[in-house]
Structure formats: C-alpha cells, structure tokens
Design a protein around this motif. Sequence first.
Motif, PDB file in Angstrom:
ATOM      1  N   ASP A 251       2.169   2.689  -7.959  1.00 28.47           N
ATOM      2  CA  ASP A 251       2.552   1.360  -8.440  1.00 28.47           C
ATOM      3  C   ASP A 251       4.072   1.179  -8.409  1.00 28.47           C
ATOM      4  OD1 ASP A 251       2.526  -1.139  -9.475  1.00 28.47           O
ATOM      5  OD2 ASP A 251       2.148  -0.512 -11.552  1.00 28.47           O
TER       6      ASP A 251
ATOM      7  N   ARG B 249      -3.953  -0.212  -9.735  1.00 28.46           N
ATOM      8  CA  ARG B 249      -3.694  -1.541 -10.280  1.00 28.46           C
ATOM      9  C   ARG B 249      -4.948  -2.425 -10.315  1.00 28.46           C
ATOM     10  NH1 ARG B 249       0.436  -4.338 -12.259  1.00 28.46           N
ATOM     11  NH2 ARG B 249       0.105  -5.950 -10.664  1.00 28.46           N
TER      12      ARG B 249
ATOM     13  N   LYS C 228      -2.947  -0.373  -3.687  1.00 30.24           N
ATOM     14  CA  LYS C 228      -2.517   0.192  -4.979  1.00 30.24           C
ATOM     15  C   LYS C 228      -3.762   0.350  -5.853  1.00 30.24           C
ATOM     16  CE  LYS C 228       2.159  -1.725  -5.566  1.00 30.24           C
ATOM     17  NZ  LYS C 228       2.955  -2.697  -6.355  1.00 30.24           N
TER      18      LYS C 228
END
Length: 178
Positions: free
Chosen positions: A149, A133, A130
């Motif tokens: 996300d 993030r 991800k």
Amino acid sequence: MHKDVERIFASEEEIAAVVRKLGAEITRDYAGKTPVFVGILKGCFIFMADLIRASQVPCTLDFMSVSSYGDGAVSTGAVKIEKDLSVNIEGRDVIIVEDILDSGNTLNYLVKYMGERKPASIRIVTLMDKPERRAVPITADYVGFSIPDAFVVGYGLDYQQRYRNLPYIGILKPEIYS
Ligand code: PRP
C-alpha cells in the motif's frame, strides 16, 4: 529520477518485461478469439497501448471513464459513468484493462455493469494490484505487479493529475501527499 519520487518501484525495462508476459498469456488464452479490450480511463492509457501491442490476437478496443461519487475522502463504492461504452459488447470476449486495483469498488461495479450487456466472457487485467486494500471481493485474472500500500505514480498513474508521463512507476515522497 523526478524530485518528488522517493524510489523507483519498477523501471521501464521491468515494466516492459511484465507487459510482455501479460501479452503472452492473453495471446495464449484468446487463441482463435477476437476480444475487445475495454480500457478504464485515464490511468490505463499507457499500459493499454503497450499491452495490445504485446498481445498477438486480433482485437478491437473501447474505453470507459468513471469516477467515484462523493467528495473523494472516503470511497462510498458508488461509481458514476463519465464516458460509456461506444460498442455493443453482447457476445464479445471482454478484457477490462486497469492500471490499478485498489478497493475493488470500480471494477466490482464495472463487471456487473458490463455483465448486464451479455458478453460471452469478462476478464480483468490490471498492471498493479493492492490486495491488502480490498473492500469488496474482486480479483483480477491477469496481474502485472502485486504491490504494497504505497502511493505509486507514473506510467499513466497520477497524483492530482500529475506524474502520468513518468516512464517508470515511482513511489511518491510522503510529504507530497500528506
Ligand atoms: C484508479 C484506477 C481505478 C480505480 C481503482 O482510477 O484507474 O479505476 O482508481 O480504485 P478502486 O479499486 O479503489 O475502485 P482513478 O479514480 O485514480 O482515475 P484515473 O484512472 O483517471 O487516474
């Protein structure tokens, strides 16, 4: 499909194809070497089982288990070791196996921790990444799926320790975790 899953992100067949590709890359990159795969429990266990069978290299295995300090609401970046390495990795080619790379705090800590044990090399393979993030600048060397996300479960990944046994990767319905 499980009733708590909103949609399937990756089917069993799609996961298998990605794991085959990662296994082929590792086979190519580690020709002539005997890497040690270090799985980070618990989420890695299904992925690691499939990945090592897709990697045609002589290898050994180990596992670590870590958790974040604090009450879990906000990650402090500090990591607590619940289960340490069982083997000496000095001089070894280490492949850290993760199910998901999120803030990067866990792997940032583990790369430093293992690096102090003087391995010949350290690379990271993660089934999912991800990137949006990320809180610390860490990248994986091998990435299965780069994902948005969303809350993913299955194929080893949990929400409150459940759903690890789903054979696919699913996106959880928001009402389950909100
Ligand atoms: C997950 C995953 C990584 C970590 C990634 O583990 O397996 O270890 O979180 O997050 P980060 O990049 O923000 O540090 P989790 O704590 O959910 O434990 P589990 O593997 O036992 O489910």
